[in-house]
Design an enzyme around this catalytic site. Structure first.
Site, PDB file in Angstrom:
ATOM      1  N   SER A  73      56.661  17.308  -9.980  1.00  0.00           N
ATOM      2  CA  SER A  73      55.879  17.457  -8.739  1.00  0.00           C
ATOM      3  C   SER A  73      54.822  18.536  -8.928  1.00  0.00           C
ATOM      4  O   SER A  73      53.652  18.352  -8.564  1.00  0.00           O
ATOM      5  CB  SER A  73      56.780  17.834  -7.557  1.00  0.00           C
ATOM      6  OG  SER A  73      57.703  16.802  -7.305  1.00  0.00           O
ATOM      7  N   ASN A 152      59.499   4.561 -10.401  1.00  0.00           N
ATOM      8  CA  ASN A 152      60.862   5.007 -10.118  1.00  0.00           C
ATOM      9  C   ASN A 152      61.665   4.007  -9.294  1.00  0.00           C
ATOM     10  O   ASN A 152      62.889   4.009  -9.328  1.00  0.00           O
ATOM     11  CB  ASN A 152      60.843   6.372  -9.416  1.00  0.00           C
ATOM     12  CG  ASN A 152      59.744   6.496  -8.388  1.00  0.00           C
ATOM     13  OD1 ASN A 152      58.572   6.266  -8.667  1.00  0.00           O
ATOM     14  ND2 ASN A 152      60.112   6.845  -7.176  1.00  0.00           N
ATOM     15  N   GLN A 180      59.545   8.901 -15.330  1.00  0.00           N
ATOM     16  CA  GLN A 180      60.631   7.923 -15.429  1.00  0.00           C
ATOM     17  C   GLN A 180      60.704   7.262 -16.796  1.00  0.00           C
ATOM     18  O   GLN A 180      61.682   6.592 -17.110  1.00  0.00           O
ATOM     19  CB  GLN A 180      60.482   6.840 -14.347  1.00  0.00           C
ATOM     20  CG  GLN A 180      60.723   7.341 -12.941  1.00  0.00           C
ATOM     21  CD  GLN A 180      62.181   7.700 -12.670  1.00  0.00           C
ATOM     22  OE1 GLN A 180      63.088   7.346 -13.432  1.00  0.00           O
ATOM     23  NE2 GLN A 180      62.426   8.400 -11.577  1.00  0.00           N
ATOM     24  N   SER A 200      59.626  15.567 -16.407  1.00  0.00           N
ATOM     25  CA  SER A 200      60.585  16.461 -15.772  1.00  0.00           C
ATOM     26  C   SER A 200      61.927  16.430 -16.496  1.00  0.00           C
ATOM     27  O   SER A 200      62.425  15.348 -16.818  1.00  0.00           O
ATOM     28  CB  SER A 200      60.764  15.966 -14.332  1.00  0.00           C
ATOM     29  OG  SER A 200      61.654  16.799 -13.649  1.00  0.00           O
ATOM     30  N   HIS A 202      65.062  16.896 -15.600  1.00  0.00           N
ATOM     31  CA  HIS A 202      66.289  16.324 -15.031  1.00  0.00           C
ATOM     32  C   HIS A 202      66.339  14.802 -15.037  1.00  0.00           C
ATOM     33  O   HIS A 202      67.344  14.209 -14.658  1.00  0.00           O
ATOM     34  CB  HIS A 202      66.548  16.871 -13.621  1.00  0.00           C
ATOM     35  CG  HIS A 202      65.632  16.355 -12.551  1.00  0.00           C
ATOM     36  ND1 HIS A 202      66.025  15.384 -11.667  1.00  0.00           N
ATOM     37  CD2 HIS A 202      64.377  16.689 -12.199  1.00  0.00           C
ATOM     38  CE1 HIS A 202      65.037  15.155 -10.801  1.00  0.00           C
ATOM     39  NE2 HIS A 202      64.026  15.931 -11.107  1.00  0.00           N
ATOM     40  N   THR A 238      57.945  34.435 -14.280  1.00  0.00           N
ATOM     41  CA  THR A 238      58.853  34.713 -15.396  1.00  0.00           C
ATOM     42  C   THR A 238      59.404  33.408 -15.961  1.00  0.00           C
ATOM     43  O   THR A 238      59.797  32.520 -15.192  1.00  0.00           O
ATOM     44  CB  THR A 238      60.006  35.617 -14.908  1.00  0.00           C
ATOM     45  OG1 THR A 238      59.417  36.801 -14.366  1.00  0.00           O
ATOM     46  CG2 THR A 238      60.957  35.973 -16.025  1.00  0.00           C
ATOM     47  N   CYS A 328      63.587  10.215  -2.784  1.00  0.00           N
ATOM     48  CA  CYS A 328      62.787  11.239  -2.119  1.00  0.00           C
ATOM     49  C   CYS A 328      62.495  10.826  -0.688  1.00  0.00           C
ATOM     50  O   CYS A 328      62.092  11.637   0.129  1.00  0.00           O
ATOM     51  CB  CYS A 328      61.486  11.451  -2.873  1.00  0.00           C
ATOM     52  SG  CYS A 328      61.751  11.593  -4.630  1.00  0.00           S
TER      53      CYS A 328
HETATM   54  N1  PMP Z   1      57.283  11.450 -10.588  1.00  0.00           N
HETATM   55  C1  PMP Z   1      58.203  10.473 -10.620  1.00  0.00           C
HETATM   56  C2  PMP Z   1      57.790   9.109 -11.077  1.00  0.00           C
HETATM   57  C3  PMP Z   1      59.514  10.736 -10.232  1.00  0.00           C
HETATM   58  O1  PMP Z   1      60.420   9.753 -10.252  1.00  0.00           O
HETATM   59  C4  PMP Z   1      59.866  12.041  -9.815  1.00  0.00           C
HETATM   60  C5  PMP Z   1      61.273  12.378  -9.387  1.00  0.00           C
HETATM   61  N2  PMP Z   1      61.765  11.590  -8.314  1.00  0.00           N
HETATM   62  C6  PMP Z   1      58.869  13.021  -9.791  1.00  0.00           C
HETATM   63  C7  PMP Z   1      57.592  12.689 -10.193  1.00  0.00           C
HETATM   64  C8  PMP Z   1      59.151  14.427  -9.332  1.00  0.00           C
HETATM   65  O2  PMP Z   1      59.834  15.135 -10.313  1.00  0.00           O
HETATM   66  P1  PMP Z   1      60.463  16.561 -10.008  1.00  0.00           P
HETATM   67  O3  PMP Z   1      61.761  16.304  -9.347  1.00  0.00           O
HETATM   68  O4  PMP Z   1      60.621  17.184 -11.358  1.00  0.00           O
HETATM   69  O5  PMP Z   1      59.495  17.323  -9.175  1.00  0.00           O
END
Ligand code: PMP
Length: 387
Positions: A73, A152, A180, A200, A202, A238, A328
């Site tokens: 994001s 996603n 993704q 990202s 995670h 940091t 989301c």
């Molecule tokens: N872009 C896409 C295509 C995503 O699927 C996501 C996570 N749902 C994000 C951006 C946002 O990632 P983050 O959680 O690291 O802000």
């Protein structure tokens, strides 16, 4: 807790054991500030640079082109604000699509309020961007083209290399949100000729709250977060040393496992798709169809005459975690804008469920879903006043 099956890997993933091991070994001993010049600081800096190297290998770029952020994001926001800054000074506009992640869709709304012109290309029923429409939107005044690599919700993969060539033909810079796609398909900043990329930790078995921005050498860069000189002044704050280190370990694993992992995910996805179609009537599979156009572990399905939220809750009671539309957007009962953008009927959009498979799923998980899901849908349809 009985049997629990996690099929929401596009929302987030469980950390890989290798990542947990690496960060739990580093955490108690590497606590210096990576910007400090003493031994503790240098040790922290070493882990950050090791991660940067691993990410550069995964993305096929130079380590100096990688900046660590708090997630995709933040990276997406940074890229769009760079474009805004250029447009504020020289004029121009941005071209993107109607199916981007909310961190782009909402940024677009914000930028429009600030007087920035943004055009959004539509997609076809298979979730892929309409190249003819995208071409029509291009012109010499386009500063940035931003199209996500894989969606996603539907899993649709976009022809990024082709779109990048189109953008460059008009002198625009090319950004892709590859969040993704990482770990599920080959992503190459060099081969795709990208100017910017977001991803990202995670989403590929790394820690949450840490992400990556690739910015090609020589491309404009303006920090979103001002302050210290971290990341050569590109992103103040940091260093989140341990999370960055964990992301680096995840990047190394992703690179090693891509071919095998994508093959395994696709086999499970196809078994799930065939199992649902064979056992549940009145079902529509949303988005991509051919393997080369699909994120291998994503399956989005609409069930006629049932609310997605009811299915989600019943599956949860049976120990299966899935999502309706984008995670989301949960909390709101609005149907998915991504599915509507592909032309899906609003009733069907309300009945959609996204199954997203990952590294820790097995064929047994898939078979369990195929066993549990049909009676749930039957029951909900009996209860439904419309059914
Ligand atoms: N872009 C896409 C295509 C995503 O699927 C996501 C996570 N749902 C994000 C951006 C946002 O990632 P983050 O959680 O690291 O802000």
């Amino acid at each position: 807790m009985g049997r629990m099956i996690y099929l929401d890997n596009n929302a987030t993933t469980q950390m890989a054991p290798e990542v947990i091991k690496a960060i739990s070994e580093a955490e108690p001993v590497v606590y210096g500030n990576a910007s400090s010049m003493h031994t503790f600081g240098r040790e922290a800096q070493r882990l950050v640079e090791e991660a940067r190297g691993n990410v550069a290998e995964l993305l096929d770029c130079q380590p100096s082109e990688i900046t660590f952020t708090s997630g995709a994001s933040e990276t997406n926001n940074t890229v769009f604000m760079i474009a805004k800054s250029i447009i504020d000074r020289k004029g121009g506009r941005i071209v993107t699509t109607t199916i981007e992640h909310p961190s782009i869709i909402e940024t677009v709304k914000y930028l429009r309020k600030q007087g920035i012109h943004v055009d959004q290309a539509p997609v076809s029923a298979d979730g892929r961007v309409r190249m003819d429409e995208l071409e029509k939107l291009m012109g010499p005044d386009v500063v940035l083209v931003s199209v996500m690599t894989g969606n996603n919700e539907t899993g649709a993969i976009q022809p990024i290399k082709e779109i990048s060539a189109l953008a460059h033909r008009f002198g625009a810079m090319m950004h892709t949100d590859a969040t993704q796609a990482i770990g599920k398909m080959q992503v190459s900043c060099k081969d795709w000729d990208l100017d910017y990329l977001s991803c990202s930790g995670h989403k590929f078995y790394g820690p949450k709250g840490v992400g990556v921005m690739y910015a090609r050498k020589g491309r404009p860069f303006e920090p979103l977060v001002h302050g210290g000189e971290q990341e050569h002044g590109r992103r103040a704050g940091t260093y989140n040393t341990i999370a960055i280190y964990g992301l680096g370990v995840a990047a190394k694993l992703a690179k090693e496992n891509i071919a095998e992992e994508s093959h395994r995910l696709w086999a499970m996805r196809e078994r799930l798709r065939e199992g649902i179609l064979a056992n549940v009537p009145n079902v529509v599979v949303n988005g991509c169809k051919e393997r080369e156009n699909c994120l291998p572990g994503t399956l989005d399905v609409s069930f006629e005459n049932v609310e997605g939220e009811s299915i989600l809750l019943m599956l949860d009671m049976a120990g299966i975690a899935v999502s309706t539309g984008s995670a989301c957007a949960t909390g709101s009962l609005e149907p998915s804008y991504v599915l509507l953008a592909g032309g899906l009927d609003i009733e069907l959009a309300h009945g959609s469920i996204r199954f997203s498979l990952g590294r820790f799923n097995t064929m047994e998980d898939v078979d369990y879903v195929i066993e549990v899901l049909p009676p749930i849908i039957r029951r909900l349809r009996q209860l439904s006043t419309r059914g």
